[in-house]
Design an enzyme around this catalytic site. Structure first.
Site: not given
Ligand code: FPP
Length: 225
Positions: A12, A29, A124
């Site tokens: 997150d 992201h 893994l």
């Molecule tokens: C949460 O941060 C993150 C997500 C909803 C997306 C997770 C995606 C990635 C880590 C990148 C791609 C993944 C892979 C497996 C290659 P948020 O956007 O909710 O952040 P915020 O709470 O600060 O708005």
């Protein structure tokens, strides 16, 4: 010392990381995907860890602006296609949990191809949760048990989940939020939790190592005394 076989992470804080730098959320992201590579490689080379489950897209994430959802889909597809070498070099098997049916054919194909190409890797298992919600997973598992005319029990539901049941030893959430957000509700019955303020794009293997040390020295009782 506790054994760490299954590590799960709620990644997150990508959006906030980007905002702090005056960047578009998508940059967060992108950086987050690089951290996925670093953490997966670290876990593959940490002998005890057998499974790493990462929350990448929840059933609720469809509510985000269309542009961000589309970007995440493209980023995932690109990652799954481009990282084959990392999966093979580090002997990582790729799996998913969640309902894949709404995804584009391109993303579905990339998922299928990577699962097929990595199915014999043994160091893994990396499970990426995609269009995943734990309540949804449990409901689908119960339906499967009923369809097969089996008795409802902890064992029958456990074995009907999206991937065969594997209890989570440690659940980490980044970005300072203290929530579980519908992630692996069944599998975290006796998990240890660790919440860090670090935003996911700033997370790294050095911090993970410290968290694992902390976990190792905790007393786990599993309901006993
Ligand atoms: C949460 O941060 C993150 C997500 C909803 C997306 C997770 C995606 C990635 C880590 C990148 C791609 C993944 C892979 C497996 C290659 P948020 O956007 O909710 O952040 P915020 O709470 O600060 O708005």
């Amino acid at each position: 010392m506790n054994k760490l076989k299954h590590l799960a992470i709620i990644m997150d804080g990508n959006g906030r990381w980007a905002k702090q730098r005056g960047l578009n959320r998508t940059k967060g992201h992108e950086r987050g995907a690089e951290v996925v590579r670093e953490i997966t490689t670290y876990c593959a080379n940490y002998e005890e860890i057998e499974t790493l489950t990462l929350y990448a897209f929840s059933t609720e994430n469809w509510k985000r602006p269309k542009m961000e959802v589309n970007f995440l889909m493209k980023l995932l597809e690109r990652y799954l296609k481009n990282e084959l070498e990392t999966y093979m070099e580090n002997e990582v098997r790729f799996e998913t949990i969640g309902d894949l049916s709404p995804f584009s054919n391109g993303l579905k194909r990339a998922i299928k191809n990577l699962k097929e190409a990595t199915k014999n890797n043994k160091k893994l298992t990396q499970i990426i949760a995609l269009n995943y919600g734990a309540q949804d997973e449990i409901v689908r598992a119960v339906k499967r048990v009923l369809q097969e005319n089996k008795e409802i029990s902890v064992e029958s539901i456990s074995s009907a989940l999206d991937t065969p049941y594997s209890e989570v030893d440690l659940l980490i959430r980044t970005s300072g939020e203290f929530r579980v957000s519908n992630f692996l509700l069944w599998q975290i019955a006796y998990s240890e939790f660790y919440f860090t303020k670090t935003l996911w794009p700033d997370f790294n293997s050095a911090e993970l190592e410290k968290i694992i040390d902390n976990f190792k020295n905790r007393e786990r009782k599993f309901g006993g005394i």
